[in-house]
Design a protein around this motif. Sequence first.
Motif, PDB file in Angstrom:
ATOM      1  N   TYR A  92      12.831  -8.741  17.427  1.00 38.66           N
ATOM      2  CA  TYR A  92      12.093  -7.571  16.662  1.00 38.66           C
ATOM      3  C   TYR A  92      11.016  -7.449  16.230  1.00 38.66           C
ATOM      4  N   TYR A  93      10.168  -7.040  15.791  1.00 39.21           N
ATOM      5  CA  TYR A  93       8.953  -7.599  14.287  1.00 39.21           C
ATOM      6  C   TYR A  93       8.823  -6.135  13.789  1.00 39.21           C
ATOM      7  N   CYS A  94       8.986  -6.249  12.463  1.00 35.50           N
ATOM      8  CA  CYS A  94       8.168  -5.036  11.762  1.00 35.50           C
ATOM      9  C   CYS A  94       6.912  -5.507  11.266  1.00 35.50           C
ATOM     10  N   ALA A  95       5.559  -4.448  11.167  1.00 35.09           N
ATOM     11  CA  ALA A  95       4.369  -4.747  10.562  1.00 35.09           C
ATOM     12  C   ALA A  95       3.581  -3.788  10.577  1.00 35.09           C
ATOM     13  N   ALA A  96       3.360  -3.676   9.962  1.00 34.52           N
ATOM     14  CA  ALA A  96       2.151  -2.911   8.392  1.00 34.52           C
ATOM     15  C   ALA A  96       0.662  -2.292   8.725  1.00 34.52           C
ATOM     16  N   ASP A  97      -0.178  -1.176   8.733  1.00 34.61           N
ATOM     17  CA  ASP A  97      -1.105  -1.588   8.766  1.00 34.61           C
ATOM     18  C   ASP A  97      -1.664  -0.086   7.871  1.00 34.61           C
ATOM     19  N   PRO A  98      -2.502  -0.988   6.339  1.00 34.66           N
ATOM     20  CA  PRO A  98      -2.497  -0.807   5.902  1.00 34.66           C
ATOM     21  C   PRO A  98      -3.991   0.773   5.622  1.00 34.66           C
ATOM     22  N   GLU A 138       5.501 -10.375  26.848  1.00 35.36           N
ATOM     23  CA  GLU A 138       4.654 -10.083  25.676  1.00 35.36           C
ATOM     24  C   GLU A 138       5.449  -8.923  24.480  1.00 35.36           C
ATOM     25  N   ARG A 139       4.921  -8.946  23.746  1.00 28.39           N
ATOM     26  CA  ARG A 139       5.881  -8.291  22.395  1.00 28.39           C
ATOM     27  C   ARG A 139       5.172  -6.826  22.941  1.00 28.39           C
ATOM     28  N   GLU A 140       5.464  -5.825  23.106  1.00 28.84           N
ATOM     29  CA  GLU A 140       5.816  -4.523  23.361  1.00 28.84           C
ATOM     30  C   GLU A 140       5.895  -3.585  21.846  1.00 28.84           C
ATOM     31  N   PHE A 141       4.880  -2.301  22.364  1.00 22.99           N
ATOM     32  CA  PHE A 141       5.571  -1.356  20.738  1.00 22.99           C
ATOM     33  C   PHE A 141       7.011  -0.760  21.431  1.00 22.99           C
ATOM     34  N   VAL A 142       7.851  -0.552  20.010  1.00 23.95           N
ATOM     35  CA  VAL A 142       8.598   0.580  19.840  1.00 23.95           C
ATOM     36  C   VAL A 142       8.376   1.226  19.431  1.00 23.95           C
ATOM     37  N   ALA A 143       8.301   1.387  18.003  1.00 28.22           N
ATOM     38  CA  ALA A 143       7.767   2.850  17.742  1.00 28.22           C
ATOM     39  C   ALA A 143       7.009   2.874  15.920  1.00 28.22           C
ATOM     40  N   ALA A 144       6.538   3.534  16.185  1.00 24.59           N
ATOM     41  CA  ALA A 144       5.683   3.455  14.446  1.00 24.59           C
ATOM     42  C   ALA A 144       6.095   4.935  13.742  1.00 24.59           C
ATOM     43  N   HIS A 169       0.644  -1.453   0.056  1.00 24.49           N
ATOM     44  CA  HIS A 169      -0.163   0.154   0.113  1.00 24.49           C
ATOM     45  C   HIS A 169       1.216   1.041   0.166  1.00 24.49           C
ATOM     46  N   SER A 170       0.809   2.196  -0.443  1.00 23.07           N
ATOM     47  CA  SER A 170       1.278   4.001  -0.599  1.00 23.07           C
ATOM     48  C   SER A 170       1.094   4.650   1.146  1.00 23.07           C
ATOM     49  N   SER A 171       2.568   3.646   1.622  1.00 18.60           N
ATOM     50  CA  SER A 171       3.588   4.689   2.773  1.00 18.60           C
ATOM     51  C   SER A 171       1.790   4.368   3.598  1.00 18.60           C
ATOM     52  N   PRO A 172       1.773   3.003   3.952  1.00 16.92           N
ATOM     53  CA  PRO A 172       1.023   2.443   5.081  1.00 16.92           C
ATOM     54  C   PRO A 172       1.726   3.035   6.783  1.00 16.92           C
ATOM     55  N   GLY A 173       0.929   2.978   7.748  1.00 19.29           N
ATOM     56  CA  GLY A 173       1.433   2.814   8.414  1.00 19.29           C
ATOM     57  C   GLY A 173       2.373   1.778   9.300  1.00 19.29           C
ATOM     58  N   MET A 174       3.706   1.822   9.473  1.00 21.46           N
ATOM     59  CA  MET A 174       4.828   0.932  10.410  1.00 21.46           C
ATOM     60  C   MET A 174       5.190   1.323  11.100  1.00 21.46           C
ATOM     61  N   GLY A 175       5.592   0.768  11.664  1.00 24.46           N
ATOM     62  CA  GLY A 175       5.398  -0.468  13.480  1.00 24.46           C
ATOM     63  C   GLY A 175       6.261  -1.046  13.699  1.00 24.46           C
ATOM     64  N   TRP A 176       7.269  -1.164  14.666  1.00 22.25           N
ATOM     65  CA  TRP A 176       8.126  -1.934  15.085  1.00 22.25           C
ATOM     66  C   TRP A 176       7.929  -2.235  16.116  1.00 22.25           C
ATOM     67  N   PHE A 177       7.673  -3.250  16.907  1.00 23.33           N
ATOM     68  CA  PHE A 177       7.133  -3.937  18.103  1.00 23.33           C
ATOM     69  C   PHE A 177       8.822  -4.957  18.555  1.00 23.33           C
ATOM     70  N   ARG A 178       8.661  -5.887  20.267  1.00 17.80           N
ATOM     71  CA  ARG A 178       9.949  -6.405  20.235  1.00 17.80           C
ATOM     72  C   ARG A 178       9.332  -6.927  21.077  1.00 17.80           C
ATOM     73  N   GLN A 179      10.352  -8.893  21.883  1.00 23.87           N
ATOM     74  CA  GLN A 179       9.098  -9.644  22.463  1.00 23.87           C
ATOM     75  C   GLN A 179      10.292 -10.149  23.363  1.00 23.87           C
ATOM     76  N   ALA A 180      10.746  -9.888  24.334  1.00 25.49           N
ATOM     77  CA  ALA A 180      11.656 -10.518  25.099  1.00 25.49           C
ATOM     78  C   ALA A 180      11.113 -11.933  25.609  1.00 25.49           C
ATOM     79  N   PRO A 181      12.274 -12.135  25.840  1.00 27.81           N
ATOM     80  CA  PRO A 181      11.932 -13.957  26.105  1.00 27.81           C
ATOM     81  C   PRO A 181      10.670 -14.068  27.710  1.00 27.81           C
ATOM     82  N   GLY A 182      10.339 -14.405  27.410  1.00 26.28           N
ATOM     83  CA  GLY A 182       8.845 -14.487  28.932  1.00 26.28           C
ATOM     84  C   GLY A 182       8.277 -13.661  29.220  1.00 26.28           C
TER      85      GLY A 182
END
Length: 129
Positions: free
Chosen positions: A93-99, A43-49, A28-41
């Motif tokens: 670290y996971y990247c993710a896209a929001d269309p 929950e996944r947490e937000f880092v940046a978007a 998609h054209s310039s979708p919202g993008m985020g970075w999340f991370r998950q440490a052992p044990g």
Amino acid sequence: VQLQASGGGLVQAGDSLRLSCAASGRTHSSPGMGWFRQAPGQEREFVAALSWLGLSVYYADSVKGRFTISRDGAKNTVYLQMNSLKPEDTGVYYCAADPRKPFVLSLRYYSDSSKYDYWGQGTQVTVSS
């Protein structure tokens, strides 16, 4: 849309890393993008978007001033520059896209992992003390 995250590694505290997230497929054209991370044990947490069209950027308090999210539209790639790394930054670290194109842009919206439809496979970042 397929997302490919890369750039992780093993570094020492105080070092820097730059993560990349390359998008392919029906991007998609310039979708919202985020970075999340998950440490052992933990929950996944937000880092940046980066909101759609790059109108706004958002950071978790724990990384503000140290991490920078950016986008290269020509390459369909989003980056996460991580400076002054700390052991507590360790995780996958996971990247993710929001269309979607929300009318209201906010940290609350972009820090919500459920808003993202597409996820990369994750890249490991390990920071030793």
